[in-house]
Motif scaffolding. Sequence first.
Motif, mmCIF file in Angstrom:
data_model
loop_
_atom_site.group_PDB
_atom_site.id
_atom_site.type_symbol
_atom_site.label_atom_id
_atom_site.label_comp_id
_atom_site.label_asym_id
_atom_site.label_seq_id
_atom_site.Cartn_x
_atom_site.Cartn_y
_atom_site.Cartn_z
ATOM 1 N N GLN C 23 61.544 26.203 26.950
ATOM 2 C CA GLN C 23 62.304 26.555 28.099
ATOM 3 C C GLN C 23 62.873 25.670 28.886
ATOM 4 O O GLN C 23 63.609 26.026 29.622
ATOM 5 C CB GLN C 23 61.156 27.353 28.822
ATOM 6 C CG GLN C 23 60.778 28.723 28.336
ATOM 7 C CD GLN C 23 59.511 29.196 29.070
ATOM 8 O OE1 GLN C 23 59.033 28.559 29.817
ATOM 9 N NE2 GLN C 23 59.412 30.692 28.823
ATOM 10 N N VAL C 27 66.281 25.548 31.968
ATOM 11 C CA VAL C 27 66.237 25.211 33.467
ATOM 12 C C VAL C 27 66.942 24.108 33.843
ATOM 13 O O VAL C 27 66.630 22.951 32.987
ATOM 14 C CB VAL C 27 64.437 25.156 33.673
ATOM 15 C CG1 VAL C 27 64.471 25.054 35.263
ATOM 16 C CG2 VAL C 27 63.904 26.481 33.318
ATOM 17 N N MET C 187 74.526 34.180 39.649
ATOM 18 C CA MET C 187 73.027 33.724 39.874
ATOM 19 C C MET C 187 72.452 34.667 40.890
ATOM 20 O O MET C 187 73.248 34.710 41.980
ATOM 21 C CB MET C 187 72.877 32.192 39.970
ATOM 22 C CG MET C 187 73.366 31.474 39.011
ATOM 23 S SD MET C 187 72.407 31.428 37.261
ATOM 24 C CE MET C 187 70.975 30.420 37.362
ATOM 25 N N LYS C 188 71.149 34.979 40.818
ATOM 26 C CA LYS C 188 70.383 35.692 41.805
ATOM 27 C C LYS C 188 69.869 34.561 42.538
ATOM 28 O O LYS C 188 69.400 33.573 42.123
ATOM 29 C CB LYS C 188 69.587 36.623 41.312
ATOM 30 C CG LYS C 188 70.179 37.968 40.724
ATOM 31 C CD LYS C 188 69.150 38.774 40.225
ATOM 32 C CE LYS C 188 68.276 38.409 39.081
ATOM 33 N NZ LYS C 188 67.274 39.380 38.702
ATOM 34 N N ASN C 190 66.298 33.407 44.442
ATOM 35 C CA ASN C 190 65.087 33.806 44.422
ATOM 36 C C ASN C 190 64.519 33.461 45.728
ATOM 37 O O ASN C 190 63.943 32.570 46.026
ATOM 38 C CB ASN C 190 64.548 33.092 43.279
ATOM 39 C CG ASN C 190 62.959 33.575 43.261
ATOM 40 O OD1 ASN C 190 62.146 33.999 44.239
ATOM 41 N ND2 ASN C 190 62.412 33.474 42.141
ATOM 42 N N GLU C 193 60.752 32.162 46.166
ATOM 43 C CA GLU C 193 60.562 30.791 45.817
ATOM 44 C C GLU C 193 61.237 29.692 46.537
ATOM 45 O O GLU C 193 61.160 28.484 46.327
ATOM 46 C CB GLU C 193 60.778 30.542 44.377
ATOM 47 C CG GLU C 193 59.935 31.107 43.227
ATOM 48 C CD GLU C 193 60.091 30.723 41.724
ATOM 49 O OE1 GLU C 193 60.052 29.390 41.900
ATOM 50 O OE2 GLU C 193 60.591 31.512 40.931
ATOM 51 N N VAL C 201 65.735 28.245 44.281
ATOM 52 C CA VAL C 201 65.522 28.702 42.975
ATOM 53 C C VAL C 201 66.880 29.729 42.759
ATOM 54 O O VAL C 201 66.687 30.650 43.616
ATOM 55 C CB VAL C 201 63.954 29.180 42.381
ATOM 56 C CG1 VAL C 201 64.545 29.749 41.016
ATOM 57 C CG2 VAL C 201 63.375 28.057 42.479
ATOM 58 N N GLU C 203 68.427 32.571 39.730
ATOM 59 C CA GLU C 203 68.098 33.088 38.294
ATOM 60 C C GLU C 203 69.367 33.809 37.821
ATOM 61 O O GLU C 203 70.032 34.180 38.815
ATOM 62 C CB GLU C 203 66.779 34.166 38.559
ATOM 63 C CG GLU C 203 65.482 33.324 38.672
ATOM 64 C CD GLU C 203 64.371 34.234 39.154
ATOM 65 O OE1 GLU C 203 64.751 35.412 39.587
ATOM 66 O OE2 GLU C 203 63.290 33.663 38.977
ATOM 67 N N LYS C 204 69.477 33.573 36.577
ATOM 68 C CA LYS C 204 70.497 34.321 35.915
ATOM 69 C C LYS C 204 70.524 35.727 36.139
ATOM 70 O O LYS C 204 69.504 36.599 36.155
ATOM 71 C CB LYS C 204 70.426 33.957 34.561
ATOM 72 C CG LYS C 204 71.678 34.540 33.526
ATOM 73 C CD LYS C 204 71.701 34.040 32.151
ATOM 74 C CE LYS C 204 72.930 34.385 31.655
ATOM 75 N NZ LYS C 204 73.208 33.727 30.419
ATOM 76 N N ASP C 227 68.658 30.256 32.677
ATOM 77 C CA ASP C 227 67.990 31.029 33.183
ATOM 78 C C ASP C 227 67.498 30.877 34.575
ATOM 79 O O ASP C 227 67.379 31.776 35.303
ATOM 80 C CB ASP C 227 66.721 31.439 32.504
ATOM 81 C CG ASP C 227 66.866 31.883 31.136
ATOM 82 O OD1 ASP C 227 67.902 32.433 30.733
ATOM 83 O OD2 ASP C 227 66.091 31.601 30.073
ATOM 84 N N ARG C 228 67.543 29.701 35.045
ATOM 85 C CA ARG C 228 66.940 29.031 36.020
ATOM 86 C C ARG C 228 67.693 27.796 36.615
ATOM 87 O O ARG C 228 67.863 26.895 35.753
ATOM 88 C CB ARG C 228 65.362 28.896 36.166
ATOM 89 C CG ARG C 228 64.549 29.975 36.454
ATOM 90 C CD ARG C 228 63.156 29.470 36.227
ATOM 91 N NE ARG C 228 62.641 28.846 37.366
ATOM 92 C CZ ARG C 228 61.859 29.303 38.412
ATOM 93 N NH1 ARG C 228 61.660 30.417 38.620
ATOM 94 N NH2 ARG C 228 61.464 28.355 39.194
ATOM 95 N N GLU C 230 67.113 25.143 39.495
ATOM 96 C CA GLU C 230 66.476 24.922 40.596
ATOM 97 C C GLU C 230 66.902 23.560 41.545
ATOM 98 O O GLU C 230 67.332 22.637 40.703
ATOM 99 C CB GLU C 230 64.948 24.225 40.025
ATOM 100 C CG GLU C 230 64.243 25.347 39.395
ATOM 101 C CD GLU C 230 62.780 24.928 38.756
ATOM 102 O OE1 GLU C 230 62.381 23.642 38.835
ATOM 103 O OE2 GLU C 230 62.060 25.602 38.081
#
Lengths: 300, 313, 525
Positions: C23, C27, C187-188, C190, C193, C201, C203-204, C227-228, C230
Amino acid sequence: MSTTTMGITAAPDLGEVLPPRKQRGKIGMFIYRHPTIFVGGLLLFIILCIGVFAPLLFTTDPTALAPARRTRAPNAQYWFGTDMLGRDVYSRVLYGTRISLIVGFSVAVVASVVGMFIGLTSGFIRQVDAIVMRVMDGLQSIPGILLAIALMALTRASVENVIVAIAVTQVPPVSRLVRSVVLSLREQPYVEAAVAAGTRMPVIIIKHILPNTLAPVSVQATFICASAMLTEATLSFIGAGTPPIIPSWGNIMAEGRALWQVKPYIVFFPAAFLSVTVLAVNLLGDGLRDALDPRLAKRI
Amino acid sequence: MWAYAIRRIIATIPVMGIVALFVFSLLYLAPGDPAAIIAGDQATPADVERIRASLGLDRPFLVRFLEWLWNVLNGDLGVSIFTNLPVAHMIKQRIEPTLSLMVLTLTFAISFAVPMGVVAAWKQGKWVDRLVMVVAVLGFSVPVFVVGYVLAYTFALQLDWFPVQGYTPITAGLGPWINNLALPAVALGSAFIALLARITRATMLEVLSQDYVRTAKAKGVDQKTILFVHGLKNAAVPIVTIIGLGFAGLIGGAVVTESVFAIPGVGRLVVDAILRRDYPVIQGVVLMFSFVYVIVNLGVDLLYTVFDPRIRY
Amino acid sequence: MKRRELISGVAAGLAMPAIARAQGARVLKFVPQANLSSMDAVAGTQYVVRNAALMVWDTLYGVNAKLEPQPQMCEGHEASPDLKTWTFKLRPGLKFHDGGAVTTRDVIASLERWMVRDTMGQMIKGRLDALEAIDDRIFRFRLNKPFAKMLFALGKNNAPVALIMPERIAKTDPFKLISEYVGSGPMKFNTSEWVPGSKAVFEKFADYSVRPEAGEWLAGGKRMYFDRVEWLIPSDAATAGAALQNGEVDWWETPLPDLVPLLKRNRNINLDISDPLGNIGSLRFNHLQPPFNDVRARRAVLMALSQADYMQAVVGDNPDLWKESASYFTPGTAAYTDAGGEILKGKRDIDGAKKLLAEAGLLGAKVTLVVAMDVAITKAEGEVTADLLKKIGFDVDFVATDWGTVGARRAKKDPPSQGGWNIFHTWHAGADCVNPAPYTALDAGGDKAWFGWPKSDGVQKAIADWYDAPDAAAEKAAMAAINRLSFENVTYAPTGFFLMYQAWRSNVTGVVKAPFPVFWGVQKS
């Protein structure tokens, strides 16, 4: 033992002091008996001289910028190197001595005087005692640095405000100490006798109580001084202390911390000075406690 | 014993009340008008006045204090001026790293300092004793952040044994959690170890000079038994006291340590809030830490009765 | 395996499961230039906010590396020959992060909010007869005067950016920050977080409709390989540098110049100039409040200001990274001019500055200098300015604070004693300063201008001349006039031209030179 040491620290007769041999013997004896007082006192004296005579010790203007000569490593011209704005770290550290000493001593004096006043008052006046001691409990329940941070957030950054903010955190322990001394002395026969004889309160306080609080309070004051120096540096380091344009050790370290990996000397020199100074005051405090209050020394 | 415990718990209420009063005054006295901040820079004076009235900022001090206290008791610490997030939420987001750091530091400090103090007392006057005392005085005198940088430089950058910064939640495993917090815990623990080792040594010396210990010695009871059974048991009370008192220093140190090691804890939160003059956040953090401190000391006092049933308030 | 990992592995009993390692490549850990304290790149103009917003919100058009606008959310457009009517058609299938379709209602609400805040937007608004929806995918501007730079205005990368938000969010007062962060970008955000001061953060967004072309800056296909993403905000530059060396973060947007030699020695780290167009340092005056409401006070500062001092304090000892530039425009670009910049050249005149201040009766006047201590560039600029102001006889009130607070405080027009300010520092990306169009800080429209609110009808007229210029020669003449008049009125004090590095771990590929971090196309192995 307590009385003999008091004899030494109090001004002796001239006749006793004059003969040189005897004097050397006495000083030697003193060093032998209280090595920490001697070492701590000597170190502190040297640091005090550095602070007082900073302008004479080959320093330049500690705030003068010169970006063209920035981040020079220590060399013949810049003994401690220069920081990221080209200021002379040697001059800054030497002048920084003044801030640390001023803050340390002022906090110790302010906290002791205020603490003694509060301690004496609440030790003698029952009605005041209950309220004042609850307030002290409350103040003491706020961790010192946070209390200082909160007070600093309320006001503008300045050396005076730093002194007040740190002193506030140190008043409760002093007043507690003085109060406990007062409470134990009040039961002493000679104080009771004085009260019975109709001696006025202020006279009793000045003649009987105050002298007995001086020893423990001065020991406490030394430790307050050391802790105030550390607190000032910490506050400055996190940006809540002395204004950043004043060269205090905490500020110099805060400036240098971004570069501690590549230019460690910017942090190293003020850190070393601060540590040695605090060490000196702590040693002095340890020694004073042993000398003035053997009972307390045994306990802690 | 129960009567004492209840009395002791009740005694913390006025203390907390005074802390709350002080912390509230902080926001009350803070420069800057919350109504003007909320209204924004396009607002007219009339708008500000309206907001002020709607927030109840025009009411007397005592009324506002009681209302604020009520909110705090219901878990509402106000809203950050800067992020517009509830302060309680911000603290909750950041409490785990701070608690972890403190727990680890305490564990580490106690497991080092107490044996250090015992050994120093045992070998009183010998070089081990002096070494311990020197280390102890140094621990007092060197600022936490200097210790932190030296440790990070040596063990993270040069030797590459530990990470330099950050925090790994305990849910990611005990190993990574400890690994990430080891250096900060040692740095933060340095002053605490100094204090604790000295106290342990002093109390041990006192205990060792007691008659019954001398008797035990004379009876030929072995040194270690004397130290750890008689000595340590009787030294427990002062040691626990110091852990309680030293907790304030620990909190102060955590604020700095979190900045040095970029740990996203409550300490970092308050340091960031200072630069922004974000009073509700400063207020919330001070209140929270003071509460923890009072509770810890309450716990310590109650522990006394366990260690030494003779103690009465 | 490094010893560090070994230790943690041993302590954990069993090291992290293999899945966790895999993962890691999905990231990206990024250290931004400053703390992300808000998320509105229309109401706010901080670069760090803009950089985050460009991932979350999409734009109708987007500039490529040559600053040419290319269609992004739009399929295409039609402009009438007189450039008064502009008709646009959205691509089909565009979706917001909450699942709603992007319609012209959202677009119009978003553009209306943006037009209030942006200088180019205000220019469009000034000649707007109607902005109307033809259907759900087609909308039209009807202007009463031609506007040739429409596509650039919609696709430019400097804030306020014409970001498209859902109608309900776009209805927010343009002077208040939005509080819901839903866009249609790759990207969204978050929100749960988000720990301001520490972490943000992204997120895709699975339903993002990627354009088929190759991605370049804001143009073409924004392909996300993570996917992320940060964003980690370190407590200081030293911590960020150490984390990058240890592989705890992947990419550092603005490494401290003093740490660059150290990072260069590390084989696992790549370094490059982040944007060859560089940056222009800025000392920004408040033109509304004394003493700098008097042009003589502003000119006195310019007379004594040494760009070399600023630049060395900002970028350090490497002379390749900076140069003096007596201009408001980006050196090395086609239209560069230093006309009227003599006041910044030659020997610095402290005594002359003092004399000028004495004439104006301003010696000893109090100056509130608001300095963001958490951003290395502004901190260095601020300290040099404090020294400079003291030398020429001002009484300096040095307010040490953080960049987020400067961002809020600089919007206040009140006197410094009531929470206002006299001077703050920032820098402008060279890409925004190639000509007057994207250059918010150059505008001298008084109350409507950027913070500091400079007012000069001459500058405004010269800018209008540039917009109406029929050819390159006329554009050049207009730029020379803008530069000269801007120095006369001292819109702000340029503190020099400098380049910044960016640094990333060598297992990260696809990092490009740009005036903002471009996350699409970046991969990690």
